[in-house]
Design a protein around this motif. Structure first.
Motif, PDB file in Angstrom:
ATOM      1  N   THR A 262       0.069  -3.265   3.933  1.00 39.65           N
ATOM      2  CA  THR A 262      -1.204  -3.682   3.323  1.00 39.65           C
ATOM      3  C   THR A 262      -2.188  -2.526   3.183  1.00 39.65           C
ATOM      4  O   THR A 262      -3.096  -2.588   2.377  1.00 39.65           O
ATOM      5  N   VAL A 263      -1.984  -1.468   3.993  1.00 40.56           N
ATOM      6  CA  VAL A 263      -2.915  -0.335   3.883  1.00 40.56           C
ATOM      7  C   VAL A 263      -2.692   0.459   2.591  1.00 40.56           C
ATOM      8  O   VAL A 263      -3.522   1.277   2.226  1.00 40.56           O
ATOM      9  N   ARG A 264      -1.580   0.214   1.904  1.00 42.98           N
ATOM     10  CA  ARG A 264      -1.357   1.010   0.690  1.00 42.98           C
ATOM     11  C   ARG A 264      -0.955   0.215  -0.539  1.00 42.98           C
ATOM     12  O   ARG A 264      -0.821   0.781  -1.621  1.00 42.98           O
ATOM     13  N   THR A 265      -0.749  -1.109  -0.377  1.00 41.06           N
ATOM     14  CA  THR A 265      -0.395  -1.876  -1.578  1.00 41.06           C
ATOM     15  C   THR A 265      -1.183  -3.178  -1.615  1.00 41.06           C
ATOM     16  O   THR A 265      -1.891  -3.513  -0.674  1.00 41.06           O
ATOM     17  N   ASN A 266      -1.041  -3.929  -2.681  1.00 42.84           N
ATOM     18  CA  ASN A 266      -1.743  -5.199  -2.831  1.00 42.84           C
ATOM     19  C   ASN A 266      -1.026  -6.363  -2.170  1.00 42.84           C
ATOM     20  O   ASN A 266      -1.465  -7.502  -2.281  1.00 42.84           O
ATOM     21  N   LEU A 267       0.112  -6.091  -1.558  1.00 43.65           N
ATOM     22  CA  LEU A 267       0.903  -7.197  -1.033  1.00 43.65           C
ATOM     23  C   LEU A 267       0.119  -7.996   0.013  1.00 43.65           C
ATOM     24  O   LEU A 267      -0.410  -7.441   0.965  1.00 43.65           O
TER      25      LEU A 267
END
Lengths: 378, 666
Positions: A30-35
């Motif tokens: 979550t720190v790098r994508t929209n998931l």
């Protein structure tokens, strides 16, 4: 549609979810994508939008580390919802060419790397090793892993295991050219049909050997065989469990010094998912001259390297720092000379990051078997 | 006396519970044709007064001497209809029930098939009914005393109520002082009463009460007997301090070589104690105890030149030669109020409780904010020059509750409110602090709870909806990894202090009481009450009652209420002075018993013993059932190799015809 919906909701027990957020809260990417995996669990309750959800690119950002499932207070496996959505695309033939090729390669050659089955044993051609015969008794049947057998950089892992087991006088044999992908990544890419076929074929093949137990090298194979092959008639262990046992029983002695500060990175598929935390540390702690240090985020709180869940074939579109970069920076901050791993995917991702960060002078990534190779005398 | 059977059969509709699935008219018509059946009727609610009157009138007018009621489980209404028979002047054991609700209408859908099954069940009961024999219910006297196990608020309340009613109470408490978990709390929610201030007067009352014998630092070793007549054996563990001589001055603890070196149980490990200690200043009894696992003299046989406690005790109360003592007494009723354990936060390793000093449990925080706690109520973390006052403080709810991953599916019921209370206290002490509570639901169901929740929110406590997944460290600060689920935003919040709102668990030693008293556990592993709604303080063992968190998580008002309920149930027994015992007990045929004693081994109630009898001039051993102890479970009957044991009302010649009618036997 009604029955299909019911099966999706029932299959993933979506009605059991209480939307507490522990899944997304713990999700490392979550720190790098929209998931946001919780949203997918919630939104999948609507029968009409499953296709729409499957088309969201972030379903491919999941690394199948299983943190969401381990933390879920209701026993759900949120990651499987994402894999189920991937399955919708796989079924419709609407996946990236890289994914398609990997799956086709497993179907044709028994490995996802588009390599010929005939070359599966090339790594052992200079070694005197036994290939198991059906029905013939063997203590330890070794399952090597597609990634290790074909990647020239990783083959040393399997070669070192042979050296170690020979030195310890262990009875072992390999499967040979018939060894076929464990299906872990096939499942994670959403190809349920192919996965089921692999489970069936592998169960039949492996049960044909008269083996006491099967020793896996990759934690991904370990998880697949241990947890997803209900009819397998042998114990499945990870090699760290076997080697730990050999050291404990003094059947194996480590005599050469490896004077390095070592930090161990817990593979998600070994630690979080199967609670094998102590054996790798026990082995590393027995290496003469080595100093073992720990990440703050270790064991149950270990940070995923983003190597699993099909990520070898699907790149995450993000400008934010890779988790493997974060990991090697943390290792660097600990002034570790060796970032030890026990998984081929971890080795590949972390090794890339060491190079990308320019840490090659100060540290290296090494599989435990590579380090063990340095600690034993032939 | 056993005249020709005249059976009345009564089919109950149970509203539509039975009648919807079973054709009651057809079953009635069928029943009326069965042998020995004088009449058959059906009625909407047989258990109602008019329903029971039907039976009474028929007994009076038609001369019925056997009654079959086809309705619900005998567990529900067998006592009701037995009473009906007594009121009509016939022996209550001439009643047989056919369970056509739980065993039939509730579990079937097809009306035709269900009706056929109901007919069979009724016919089977009829075939047994004609073979029933009259039985006599015996009464035994009740010992006018009670045992209360556990000296927390539930045990204290139950003991006081029974003692105030004029009956003797033995209170057995495992630790050196009564008071339990409530004594550890700072304030109580939602009223913010000082916990100790409302508890300690009750503790003193227990100690001073002429009817209460307080046995602290003691353990129940054995309980035998039965309702009204339990024989109890208690071990009083050696305190190594003469209770008569100890003045409670505390010099020994100050001088102890281990002073401030042993984690204090009372302070949840936040504070330290000595090897000889008083758990807390208001402890009852106010007598010191030596910890035998820590004391240097007791563990190593040496403590300096001579133990300091001995040197300073002017009362000469220290006695290293003291041994455990045993006390035996008799009681009529037992109340189990053994309380709970707090959830061990180490079992959620993702929260780093074992890794970080500034991750605390709710109970630890309780001691930290308490004015009587180790820090005098100041919330300072770190030691010496490193000490700091936390500015960003996070509470995490549902730690170890509502969580299948640790095997606790239940809600612990107190954490929502104790979290709100602790947050309030923190904000009061550190007004500039940024206090946030991560939650998945707020359960404010009790009196004044919702109002309290409203109050603390308006005091500036932030409620963030998301249950954190992980805590790690970054740049020396704690990072709470969580999703704000209301905005779908994954967060990594940096804080100085995390308080884990740990839930309540069954005590780790709960097995001991189960073995002593043959209690059962519910799915949550707490002790099981006899009925969740209608017998909430009773247990499956007659004369044994349960109160407080031993039965399930609850707050102080609920614990006190349940304790009062348990006390009143125990008092009912003690005050009446007599209790009926099971009539449908096992009987041994001395003539055929071969004396193998297998039944003695099988009997879970210790109700069978071997006795010598004269058999045709030879002295032989045979089994004999103590009818007062026998619960009528039938295990010995099934186990007997020679078929010499029969259970009244369930004799082979009574139940085999019944089974045969069901079509199982021929």
């Amino acid at each position: 549609m009604e029955t299909e919906l019911q099966s999706f909701i029932e299959k993933y027990d979506l009605l059991g979810c209480i939307q507490c957020g522990r899944c997304t809260g713990g999700c490392p990417v979550t720190v790098r994508t929209n998931l946001n995996v919780r949203r997918f669990v919630y939104d999948s309750l609507d029968e009409d939008i499953l296709e729409e959800l499957a088309n969201l690119p972030e379903i491919w950002d999941c690394t199948a580390c299983s943190t969401c499932a381990v933390r879920c207070p209701k026993g759900l496996k949120p990651l499987e919802v994402l894999i189920g959505l991937r399955g919708i695309l796989v079924e419709g033939g609407r996946v990236q060419p890289t994914v398609r090729d990997a799956l086709e390669s497993v179907f044709r050659e028994g490995n996802p790397w588009d390599k010929p089955r005939a070359a599966r044993c090339d790594w052992m051609k200079d070694l005197d090793v036994r290939i198991a015969e059906p029905g013939e008794a063997v203590e330890n049947l070794i399952f090597v892993c597609c990634t290790i057998v074909y990647d020239p950089k990783l083959q040393v892992i399997a070669q070192n295991l042979v050296r170690i087991l020979n030195k310890a006088g262990v009875d072992f044999a390999f499967i040979g050219e018939d060894e076929t992908c464990c299906g872990s990544e096939v499942h994670n890419l959403g190809e349920e049909g192919l996965f089921e076929m692999l489970v069936e074929d592998n169960t039949e093949l492996l049960n044909s050997f008269n083996a006491k137990r099967m020793v896996t090298i990759s934690p991904h194979c370990y998880t697949a065989f241990k947890n997803e092959h209900p009819d397998l008639k042998m114990e499945v262990v990870h090699y760290t469990q076997l080697v730990g046992e050999l050291l404990e029983d003094k059947k194996l002695e480590l005599t050469r010094e490896v004077p390095q500060r070592i930090v161990f990175h817990d593979p998600c598929f070994l630690g979080k998912q199967n609670h094998v935390f102590d054996e790798p540390r026990y082995i590393l702690g027995n290496i003469p001259g080595a100093e073992l240090v720990e990440f703050d985020r270790c064991r149950e709180r270990s940070l995923c390297c983003e190597g699993g869940g099909g990520k070898m074939w699907v790149e995450t579109e993000s400008t934010k720092e890779r988790l493997s970069d974060t990991r090697v920076k943390d290792a660097r901050a600990l002034e570790a000379g060796i970032l030890a791993v026990a998984c081929p995917f971890c080795e590949l991702t972390l090794d890339d990051s060491v190079k990308a960060k320019g840490f090659e002078e100060e540290m290296r990534v090494a599989e435990i078997l590579e380090i063990l190779g340095e600690a034993i005398e032939d | 006396m056993n005249s020709k059977p005249k059976i009345g059969v009564y089919i109950c509709h149970c509203g539509i519970n039975v009648a919807k699935t079973v054709d009651v008219d057809e079953v009635t018509e069928f029943s009326s044709q069965l042998p020995y059946v004088k009449l058959a009727r059906n009625y909407s609610y047989m258990c109602s007064d008019p329903g029971q009157n039907l039976i009474k009138d028929d007994i009076a007018n038609e001369g019925l001497n056997r009654v079959v009621v086809a309705s619900c489980s005998p567990r529900m209404h067998e006592p009701t209809f037995r009473k009906t028979l007594i009121e009509a002047g016939i022996n209550p054991f001439f009643l047989e029930m056919a369970n056509i609700r739980e065993h039939c209408s509730w579990v079937h859908q097809d009306k035709e098939e269900a009706t056929e099954k109901a007919k069979k069940l009724v016919a089977a009961s009829v075939s047994k009914a004609r073979l029933l024999e009259p039985l006599e219910e015996k009464e035994v006297e009740v010992e006018p005393a009670s045992l209360v196990i556990g000296g927390g608020i539930a045990g204290i309340q139950a003991a006081l109520d029974i003692a105030n009613a004029g009956f003797k109470v033995y209170m057995v408490e495992k630790t050196p002082s009564i008071g339990g978990k409530m004594a550890q709390l700072d304030k109580t929610f939602p009223t913010l009463d000082c916990s100790a201030c409302i508890l300690t007067p009750k503790m003193v009352d227990v100690d001073a009460h002429p009817n209460i014998e307080l046995l602290t630092y003691s353990q129940v070793e054995e309980i035998s007997g039965y309702v009204g007549n339990f024989d109890v054996k208690v071990r009083k563990k050696a305190r190594y301090v003469d209770m008569e001589k100890c003045t409670g001055c505390g010099l020994c603890a100050e001088e102890c070589r281990l002073a401030d070196r042993i984690p204090s149980e009372f302070d949840a490990g936040v504070g330290k104690r000595s090897g000889i200690y008083l758990p807390f200043p208001q402890a009852v009894p106010a007598k010191f105890t030596i910890d035998p696992e820590r004391c240097l003299f007791l563990t190593r046989g040496k403590c300096g030149k001579s133990p300091k406690c001995v040197d300073v005790c002017t009362a000469e109360a220290i006695d290293f030669e003291q041994k455990d003592e045993f006390v035996e007494f008799k009681v009529g009723a037992v109340i189990v109020a053994t309380g709970y354990d707090v959830f061990d936060a180490s079992r959620k390793p993702e929260y780093g409780y074992d890794n970080y000093d500034n991750v605390l449990t709710g109970l630890e925080m309780e001691r930290l904010v308490s004015a009587s706690g180790p820090t005098g109520g100041s919330i300072a973390l770190g030691e010496g020059e490193e000490a700091y006052v936390p500015k960003d403080i996070a509470f995490i709810k549902c730690v170890g509750s509502r969580d299948e991953s640790v095997g606790n599916e239940y809600c612990s019921r107190v954490c929502c409110m104790y979290t709100a209370k602790l947050a309030h206290l923190v904000k009061e002490k550190i007004p500039e602090a940024n206090v946030r509570i991560y939650y998945m639901d707020v359960r404010a169901f009790g009196k004044g709870f919702e109002e309290f929740y409203d109050r603390v929110r308006r005091e500036g406590i932030r409620y963030i909806r998301g249950n954190p997944s992980e805590i790690f460290k970054r740049n020396g600060r704690l990072v709470v990894k969580v999703e704000d689920t209301l905005t779908a935003t994954p967060l990594e919040d940096e804080v100085d202090l995390v308080v884990l709102a740990v839930g309540l668990e069954p005590r780790k030693d709960s097995r001991e009481i189960i073995d002593l008293l043959r209690l059962s556990q519910s799915g949550d592993r707490f002790y099981l009450e006899a009925h969740p709604k209608l017998a909430p303080v009773d247990t499956a063992t007659d004369g044994v009652f349960v109160a407080g968190c031993a039965q399930g998580p609850k707050d102080i008002p609920d614990s006190v209420a349940q304790a009062k309920g348990a006390a009143s149930s125990a008092l009912g027994l003690l005050a009446s002075g007599r209790v009926k015992v099971e009539a449908q007990v096992s009987v041994v045929d001395e003539a055929t018993c071969r004396g193998c004693a297998y039944c003695v081994e099988i009997c879970p109630y210790g109700a069978i013993e071997m006795v010598n009898v004269n058999r045709m001039g030879h002295e032989v051993q045979v089994a004999q059932v103590n009818e007062v102890l026998c619960k009528g479970c039938g295990a010995c009957v099934a186990g007997c190799f020679s078929g010499s044991i029969q259970q009244r009302s369930f004799k082979d010649r009574q139940i085999l015809p019944q089974i045969a009618v069901l079509g199982v036997l021929r």
